[in-house]
Motif scaffolding. Structure first.
Motif, mmCIF file in Angstrom:
data_model
loop_
_atom_site.group_PDB
_atom_site.id
_atom_site.type_symbol
_atom_site.label_atom_id
_atom_site.label_comp_id
_atom_site.label_asym_id
_atom_site.label_seq_id
_atom_site.Cartn_x
_atom_site.Cartn_y
_atom_site.Cartn_z
ATOM 1 N N UNK A 177 6.788 -1.389 14.043
ATOM 2 C CA UNK A 177 6.894 -0.439 13.446
ATOM 3 C C UNK A 177 7.468 -0.334 11.940
ATOM 4 N N UNK A 178 7.784 -1.269 11.459
ATOM 5 C CA UNK A 178 7.888 -1.234 10.416
ATOM 6 C C UNK A 178 6.747 -1.900 9.597
ATOM 7 N N UNK A 179 6.244 -2.556 9.592
ATOM 8 C CA UNK A 179 4.646 -2.908 9.016
ATOM 9 C C UNK A 179 3.522 -1.012 9.725
ATOM 10 N N UNK A 180 4.089 -0.069 10.651
ATOM 11 C CA UNK A 180 3.592 0.888 10.449
ATOM 12 C C UNK A 180 3.978 2.052 9.544
ATOM 13 N N UNK A 181 5.312 1.735 9.065
ATOM 14 C CA UNK A 181 6.400 2.602 8.481
ATOM 15 C C UNK A 181 5.744 2.023 6.612
ATOM 16 N N UNK A 182 5.607 0.978 6.734
ATOM 17 C CA UNK A 182 5.569 0.373 4.819
ATOM 18 C C UNK A 182 3.664 0.690 4.791
ATOM 19 N N UNK A 183 3.025 0.847 6.199
ATOM 20 C CA UNK A 183 1.857 1.300 5.494
ATOM 21 C C UNK A 183 1.779 2.877 5.014
ATOM 22 N N UNK A 184 2.870 3.643 6.131
ATOM 23 C CA UNK A 184 2.265 4.804 6.056
ATOM 24 C C UNK A 184 3.471 5.683 4.537
ATOM 25 N N UNK A 185 4.152 5.335 4.929
ATOM 26 C CA UNK A 185 4.971 5.640 3.322
ATOM 27 C C UNK A 185 4.957 4.294 2.238
ATOM 28 N N UNK A 186 4.870 3.836 2.402
ATOM 29 C CA UNK A 186 3.919 2.479 0.863
ATOM 30 C C UNK A 186 2.916 2.204 0.197
ATOM 31 N N UNK A 187 2.176 3.146 1.075
ATOM 32 C CA UNK A 187 0.465 2.340 1.009
ATOM 33 C C UNK A 187 0.312 2.464 -0.733
ATOM 34 N N UNK A 188 0.630 3.805 -1.528
ATOM 35 C CA UNK A 188 0.748 4.205 -2.758
ATOM 36 C C UNK A 188 1.221 3.043 -3.673
ATOM 37 N N UNK A 189 2.404 1.835 -2.939
ATOM 38 C CA UNK A 189 3.072 1.103 -3.605
ATOM 39 C C UNK A 189 2.340 -0.272 -3.784
ATOM 40 N N UNK A 190 1.624 -0.396 -2.897
ATOM 41 C CA UNK A 190 0.886 -1.785 -2.464
ATOM 42 C C UNK A 190 -0.739 -1.588 -2.873
ATOM 43 N N UNK A 191 -1.580 -2.754 -3.510
ATOM 44 C CA UNK A 191 -2.493 -2.948 -3.656
ATOM 45 C C UNK A 191 -3.044 -3.322 -2.262
ATOM 46 N N UNK A 192 -4.653 -3.579 -2.120
ATOM 47 C CA UNK A 192 -5.428 -3.541 -1.067
ATOM 48 C C UNK A 192 -4.710 -5.311 -0.589
ATOM 49 N N UNK A 193 -4.442 -6.314 -1.869
ATOM 50 C CA UNK A 193 -4.271 -7.284 -0.389
ATOM 51 C C UNK A 193 -3.228 -7.116 0.506
ATOM 52 N N UNK A 194 -2.277 -6.345 -0.518
ATOM 53 C CA UNK A 194 -0.666 -6.148 0.180
ATOM 54 C C UNK A 194 -0.903 -5.242 1.307
ATOM 55 N N UNK A 195 -2.230 -4.285 1.281
ATOM 56 C CA UNK A 195 -1.636 -3.527 2.822
ATOM 57 C C UNK A 195 -2.980 -4.267 3.921
#
Length: 379
Positions: A177-195
């Motif tokens: 769940x938290x990984x999904x939240x990170x992808x949805x809400x913080x995708x613009x703050x992560x680079x390609x490696x983080x995603x």
């Protein structure tokens, strides 16, 4: 004089016959006094025939043994016909057991004047029977002990399964769940490696959830009490294939299931067999544009055998011995996902139904899994 001589010769011949047999032979009068015994009697009980004449069993044996002999004599005299019984007598190495036939001897008026006995020793047989009985009792006790141990292990397994299904799922859901939240809400703050890392976390969480499900199914396949019902294999296989098609609308698979495939067994467990076999067939044909899956009966020397075949990736038969062991995979996880437990589930369920499962394949040329249930037929 000739008659007397003939009589004496006849008696000598009779005694020679009695003395050269392995049975114990004797004759007593109706009062229980010995009239004659053969050599085997002398050998076994350490007496001389000339010294035993006129004695009774009470002069030779303990009272309880002599009482039993006398009671059997009187029974045969009373019935007026042969009687077969088991008797015991003391010996040099302990109690000896005999099968005895006793029968009365009648005079010209039909009155009994003596009782004859023929006894065959069965001591070794009785001891062997007693040893078998003792070993059976020991085996039964060991089985009871082993059963108790298995029941205790089963309870522990149940507790483990409960822990797996409840205690491990909660943190796993939280992780996913938290990984999904990170992808949805913080995708613009992560680079390609983080995603990419988040995707790997989510994929591994999904894989772990599937492994938990498979482990629980493996446990269930081993422990659940079997129900014996009529099972329509054709309908079950078609339902599983329909669910697979709904879950993968982008796939086109030529799936054929023969009509009238039936067996007797636990419907839920047999459905689990086809969930795994057809799921594998669906998975391993994913890279073929002309994917084919077939379920049907085939001829076999021992009777009808169910075959689940596909034209997918196949596998090398050199590794077939490992095929039904848990966590054994014949393909890289990067090529085909999976936990390596599905075929172990299939094997255990089929074995519990009194059947057997085996496979045949060639790399790149598909695979066929053969199942012989205890009761497999066609309508």
């Amino acid at each position: 004089m000739t008659d007397v001589r003939s009589t004496l010769v006849g008696q000598e011949q009779l005694m020679a016959l009695l003395d050269n047999t392995s049975a114990v032979i004797y004759m007593r009068d109706t009062e229980g006094r010995y009239m004659v015994v053969n050599r085997e009697y002398e050998r076994l009980f350490g007496v001389q025939r000339e010294n035993i004449v006129g004695l009774t069993d009470h002069d030779l044996f303990p009272k309880d043994v002599a009482d039993a002999f006398r009671a059997n004599d009187l029974m045969a005299i009373s019935l007026g016909s042969p009687v077969r019984m088991e008797e015991i007598a003391p010996g040099d190495d302990g109690v000896r057991t005999y099968i005895t036939v006793k029968f009365p001897l009648m005079d010209a008026n039909g009155h009994p004047y003596a009782i004859a006995g023929i006894s065959t020793e069965i001591t070794e047989r009785k001891r062997a029977e007693e040893e078998v009985r003792r070993l059976n009792e020991e085996l039964e006790l060991r089985v009871k002990q082993r059963t108790a141990e298995l029941e205790a292990s089963t309870k522990e397994l149940d507790a483990f399964a409960y822990s797996v299904s409840h205690d491990l799922r909660a943190p796993l859901r939280s992780l996913a769940g938290f990984s999904e939240v990170l992808q949805e809400d913080y995708a613009d703050k992560l680079d390609a490696t983080g995603l990419r890392y988040l995707e790997r976390i989510e994929a591994n969480a999904t894989r772990m959830a599937q492994m938990i499900d498979d482990l629980l199914n493996l446990s269930r396949a081993t422990r659940v009490e079997l129900r014996r019902e009529h099972v329509d294999i054709s309908a079950t296989a078609r339902e599983v294939l329909a669910d697979l098609a709904d879950a993968h609308p982008d796939r086109t698979v030529d799936a054929v299931v023969d009509d009238g495939l039936t067996t007797t067994g636990d419907p839920d467990l047999i459905r689990l067999v086809f969930l795994n076999l057809l799921g594998n067939a669906w998975k391993f044909t994913a890279k073929r544009s002309d994917a084919r899956i077939r379920v049907g009966n085939v001829a076999h020397e021992d009777g009808p055998v169910l075959a689940v075949s596909d034209n997918g990736a196949g596998f090398d038969m050199r590794y077939a011995a490992k095929l039904f062991d848990p966590f054994q995979r014949l393909h890289a996880a990067t090529d085909f996902e999976g936990t390596g437990i599905g075929l172990a589930i299939v094997n255990r369920i089929v074995q519990r139904h009194g059947g057997v499962v085996w496979a045949a394949s060639e790399p790149g040329d598909g695979a066929t899994f053969y199942l012989r249930f205890e009761d497999l037929g066609e309508k």
